[in-house]
Design a protein around this motif. Structure first.
Motif, PDB file in Angstrom:
ATOM      1  N   GLU A 113       0.880  -1.256   0.224  1.00  0.00           N
ATOM      2  CA  GLU A 113       0.028   0.118   0.054  1.00  0.00           C
ATOM      3  C   GLU A 113       0.845   1.140   0.181  1.00  0.00           C
ATOM      4  O   GLU A 113       1.771   1.316   0.811  1.00  0.00           O
ATOM      5  CB  GLU A 113      -0.804   0.076   1.349  1.00  0.00           C
ATOM      6  CG  GLU A 113      -1.941  -1.338   1.400  1.00  0.00           C
ATOM      7  CD  GLU A 113      -2.430  -1.274   2.726  1.00  0.00           C
ATOM      8  OE1 GLU A 113      -2.338  -0.400   3.592  1.00  0.00           O
ATOM      9  OE2 GLU A 113      -3.413  -2.341   2.887  1.00  0.00           O
ATOM     10  N   LYS A 114       0.712   2.112  -1.077  1.00  0.00           N
ATOM     11  CA  LYS A 114       1.294   3.402  -0.939  1.00  0.00           C
ATOM     12  C   LYS A 114       0.456   4.404  -1.184  1.00  0.00           C
ATOM     13  O   LYS A 114      -0.338   4.704  -2.020  1.00  0.00           O
ATOM     14  CB  LYS A 114       2.223   3.173  -2.337  1.00  0.00           C
ATOM     15  CG  LYS A 114       3.284   4.117  -2.356  1.00  0.00           C
ATOM     16  CD  LYS A 114       4.723   4.037  -1.375  1.00  0.00           C
ATOM     17  CE  LYS A 114       5.664   4.993  -1.571  1.00  0.00           C
ATOM     18  NZ  LYS A 114       6.751   5.043  -0.802  1.00  0.00           N
ATOM     19  N   VAL A 115       0.868   5.560  -0.524  1.00  0.00           N
ATOM     20  CA  VAL A 115       0.127   6.942  -0.306  1.00  0.00           C
ATOM     21  C   VAL A 115       0.719   7.870  -1.202  1.00  0.00           C
ATOM     22  O   VAL A 115       2.219   8.264  -0.827  1.00  0.00           O
ATOM     23  CB  VAL A 115      -0.204   7.126   0.870  1.00  0.00           C
ATOM     24  CG1 VAL A 115      -0.896   8.671   0.912  1.00  0.00           C
ATOM     25  CG2 VAL A 115      -1.153   6.415   1.783  1.00  0.00           C
ATOM     26  N   GLY A 116       0.123   8.568  -2.122  1.00  0.00           N
ATOM     27  CA  GLY A 116       0.704   9.592  -2.873  1.00  0.00           C
ATOM     28  C   GLY A 116       0.035  10.037  -3.931  1.00  0.00           C
ATOM     29  O   GLY A 116      -1.313   9.786  -4.118  1.00  0.00           O
ATOM     30  N   GLN A 117       0.551  10.631  -4.971  1.00  0.00           N
ATOM     31  CA  GLN A 117      -0.027  11.112  -6.185  1.00  0.00           C
ATOM     32  C   GLN A 117       0.478  10.541  -7.448  1.00  0.00           C
ATOM     33  O   GLN A 117       1.844  10.411  -7.536  1.00  0.00           O
ATOM     34  CB  GLN A 117      -0.215  12.573  -6.399  1.00  0.00           C
ATOM     35  CG  GLN A 117      -0.743  13.243  -7.610  1.00  0.00           C
ATOM     36  CD  GLN A 117      -1.012  14.848  -7.787  1.00  0.00           C
ATOM     37  OE1 GLN A 117      -0.410  15.352  -6.885  1.00  0.00           O
ATOM     38  NE2 GLN A 117      -1.367  15.147  -8.776  1.00  0.00           N
TER      39      GLN A 117
END
Length: 349
Positions: free
Chosen positions: A79-83
């Motif tokens: 799981e990776k958070v960002g744009q």
């Protein structure tokens, strides 16, 4: 996996499961109901099928603001958070670079849904993509920092109103390995030594018709060795203690997702080893690791080393590298960390 329930019956069975108090993730609920995850999502309230215009869809993801990207296989969740960055590549193989770093194999993508579900006192919005077997290849979740207007505009534009009925296929068992005695070991080993880029490795295994597990066994002396199944735990904890930036690759047939950077909070939970950092979570079942290998490949930038984790069928669960960019040598600290791992088997060919 073959669905034995029609849509209405499946929806009722799922609602009965929820009413029983069972707290199951979507994937686990589908398995309990005897259907694929895509078949379950297709009948859920708040589900909307999307057009199979993969480059069109993903080409708009950079407009969504901050989201959470999720890619998984049977044993690992990344799981990776960002744009999202802008989509590059072709209609066959795409990539996005930046915080959300993906390698996308569109030939394995089959259907997609936008899903709105109740969550607490609000709603959770996601975009979910599946292969022909109904298994998830990638998911995107809206967050507080997402552009809700751009998200809704994307869903409105790509809603599928008249698509053909979905037909899912059972997963076919993997073909057997080439018999060891039929492999040109000397030729394969020379091809390994002649590598100039890690991306050439897949072509090498195909050319000599070797499985991943055979490739690691038949590697030239000193290029691979087995380590214990606890190697992942050792590597994550040591990297955290030394503030050593690493790369964590997790993938499936249709997607590879990559984290690059440090890891900090390493937490075990039952059979799972977890990285629980702001912006990056990894959940990996240590009891699914059948083999762990240190692997070295020559490149134009020098030797590149990795930790490869295989499941019981020889499939890749996850691969870890020291953080690096093309044109840069490998981090000395990463190579030293791998050298510290206790060896189980130096060479099994």
């Amino acid at each position: 996996m073959t669905q034995t329930l029609n849509g209405a019956a499946l929806l009722q069975a799922w609602q009965d499961l929820l009413a029983s108090g069972a707290k199951l993730r979507q994937r686990d609920a589908a398995e309990k109901l005897g259907v694929s995850e895509a078949e379950l999502v297709a009948v859920m309230p708040g589900s909307c099928r999307l057009k199979s215009d993969w480059t069109g869809l993903l080409g708009r993801f950079h407009q969504l603001g901050e989201v959470m990207a999720l890619t998984r296989n049977d044993a690992a969740v990344h799981e990776k958070v960002g744009q999202y960055g802008e989509l590059k590549g072709s209609a066959e193989v795409g990539l996005t670079l930046g915080v959300i770093d993906l390698r996308i194999f569109f030939s394995h993508w089959y259907c997609a849904f936008a899903l709105t579900e109740p969550k607490g006192e609000g709603e959770q919005h996601s975009l979910q993509f599946f292969d022909r077997h109904g298994e998830a290849v990638h998911k995107v979740f809206q967050r507080a920092g997402s552009d809700a207007v751009a998200w809704q505009a994307l869903v409105d534009e790509f809603t599928e109103f008249d698509g053909e009925a979905l037909q899912f296929e059972p997963v076919v068992a993997k073909a057997g390995e080439t018999p060891d005695e039929s492999i040109d070991v000397a030729g394969f080993q020379q091809g390994w030594k002649d590598l100039t880029d890690t991306h050439q490795f897949f072509g090498l295994t195909r050319r000599f018709e070797v499985s991943r597990r055979q490739a690691l066994r038949f590697a030239p002396e000193g290029f691979t060795w087995r380590v214990g199944a606890d190697a992942l735990d050792r590597v994550l904890r040591t990297a955290a203690e030394r503030s050593l930036p690493i790369m964590v690759f997790v993938g499936n047939r249709g997607m590879i997702q990559i984290h690059s950077g440090p890891v900090q909070r390493i937490e075990p939970m039952g059979p799972w080893i977890n990285v629980l950092d702001p912006g990056f979570n990894l959940h990996l079942r240590q009891d699914a690791i059948a083999e762990a290998w240190v692997v070295r490949k020559p490149t134009d930038d020098g030797i590149v080393s990795s930790l490869e984790l295989l499941d019981g069928e020889g499939g890749i669960i996850a691969t870890l590298f020291g953080e690096r960019k093309p044109g840069q040598p490998e981090l000395e600290g990463w190579r030293a960390l791998l050298d510290e791992l206790p060896q189980e088997l130096s060479h099994a060919a």
